[in-house]
Design an enzyme around this catalytic site. Structure first.
Site, PDB file in Angstrom:
ATOM      1  N   SER A  43      47.655  34.114  44.741  1.00 42.87           N
ATOM      2  CA  SER A  43      47.624  33.261  43.968  1.00 42.87           C
ATOM      3  C   SER A  43      46.869  33.482  42.775  1.00 42.87           C
ATOM      4  O   SER A  43      46.143  34.578  42.664  1.00 42.87           O
ATOM      5  CB  SER A  43      46.760  32.166  44.758  1.00 42.87           C
ATOM      6  OG  SER A  43      45.313  32.900  45.078  1.00 42.87           O
ATOM      7  N   VAL A  45      44.245  32.603  40.812  1.00 43.97           N
ATOM      8  CA  VAL A  45      42.804  32.662  40.382  1.00 43.97           C
ATOM      9  C   VAL A  45      42.363  34.081  41.192  1.00 43.97           C
ATOM     10  O   VAL A  45      41.632  34.823  40.729  1.00 43.97           O
ATOM     11  CB  VAL A  45      41.908  31.443  40.834  1.00 43.97           C
ATOM     12  CG1 VAL A  45      40.278  31.779  40.750  1.00 43.97           C
ATOM     13  CG2 VAL A  45      42.244  30.410  39.911  1.00 43.97           C
ATOM     14  N   CYS A  46      43.020  34.220  42.401  1.00 38.10           N
ATOM     15  CA  CYS A  46      42.688  35.475  43.127  1.00 38.10           C
ATOM     16  C   CYS A  46      42.995  36.540  42.678  1.00 38.10           C
ATOM     17  O   CYS A  46      42.307  37.771  42.570  1.00 38.10           O
ATOM     18  CB  CYS A  46      43.061  35.223  44.720  1.00 38.10           C
ATOM     19  SG  CYS A  46      42.259  33.882  45.546  1.00 38.10           S
ATOM     20  N   SER A  47      44.352  36.628  42.116  1.00 38.30           N
ATOM     21  CA  SER A  47      44.686  37.661  41.518  1.00 38.30           C
ATOM     22  C   SER A  47      44.012  38.145  40.456  1.00 38.30           C
ATOM     23  O   SER A  47      43.691  39.306  40.143  1.00 38.30           O
ATOM     24  CB  SER A  47      46.332  37.489  40.829  1.00 38.30           C
ATOM     25  OG  SER A  47      47.067  37.378  42.300  1.00 38.30           O
ATOM     26  N   LEU A  50      40.695  39.672  41.672  1.00 40.36           N
ATOM     27  CA  LEU A  50      40.589  40.997  42.283  1.00 40.36           C
ATOM     28  C   LEU A  50      41.087  42.048  41.384  1.00 40.36           C
ATOM     29  O   LEU A  50      40.845  43.330  41.418  1.00 40.36           O
ATOM     30  CB  LEU A  50      41.675  41.116  43.385  1.00 40.36           C
ATOM     31  CG  LEU A  50      40.586  40.772  44.901  1.00 40.36           C
ATOM     32  CD1 LEU A  50      40.234  39.171  44.739  1.00 40.36           C
ATOM     33  CD2 LEU A  50      41.593  41.187  46.197  1.00 40.36           C
TER      34      LEU A  50
END
Length: 154
Positions: A43, A45-47, A50
């Site tokens: 996703s 924001v998660c990408s 991380l």
């Protein structure tokens, strides 16, 4: 119930992206641990978060006394594909089954959506939570704050 600063961190054991079990308590007495809960692999924001950990969080690779662990409800296979695609070398743990049990034990599971919110916990070598931040799902965290929290443990 939410985990608070000063609490003993709930222990857990989850498989990483290679299927290797990772147990939080195995770092006790050896390393400070940064546990980063995130909603879903791949996703936006998660990408961003991380990839930011990969690129802008040198403590994860330069300090021998720090372990970075990330956790989501995605499967081990999803984590493997994502780690391979993004060249993540830190642990991506699958809180897949029982679904979200570890996120629930830390108080960062969104029951309505069935996934973790954005919670980060810094756990010292004695297993105590020394710092935490919990953001709503759409709001990215500031990785520089993790570095400050860790420097307080040095």
């Amino acid at each position: 119930m939410a985990v608070e600063i000063g609490d003993e961190a709930p222990d857990f054991e989850l498989p990483d992206q290679h299927g290797t079990p990772v147990k939080l308590s195995s770092f006790r007495g050896k390393k400070n641990v940064v546990v980063v809960f995130y909603p879903l692999a791949f996703s936006p924001v998660c990408s961003g978060e991380l990839c930011g950990l990969r690129d802008s969080f040198p403590e994860a690779t330069s300090r021998e006394d720090v372990e970075l662990i990330t956790v989501s409800v995605d499967s081990m296979f999803t984590h493997r594909a994502w780690a391979d695609a993004e060249k993540f070398e830190f642990s991506l743990l699958a809180d897949f089954w029982p679904h979200g049990a570890v996120a629930k034990s830390y108080g960062v599971f969104d029951e309505d959506k069935g996934l973790a919110t954005r919670g980060t916990f810094v756990i010292d070598k004695q297993g105590k939570v020394t710092w935490k931040v919990v953001n709503p799902i759409p709001e990215a965290r500031d990785i520089a704050d993790y570095s400050k929290a860790l420097s307080a443990l040095s």
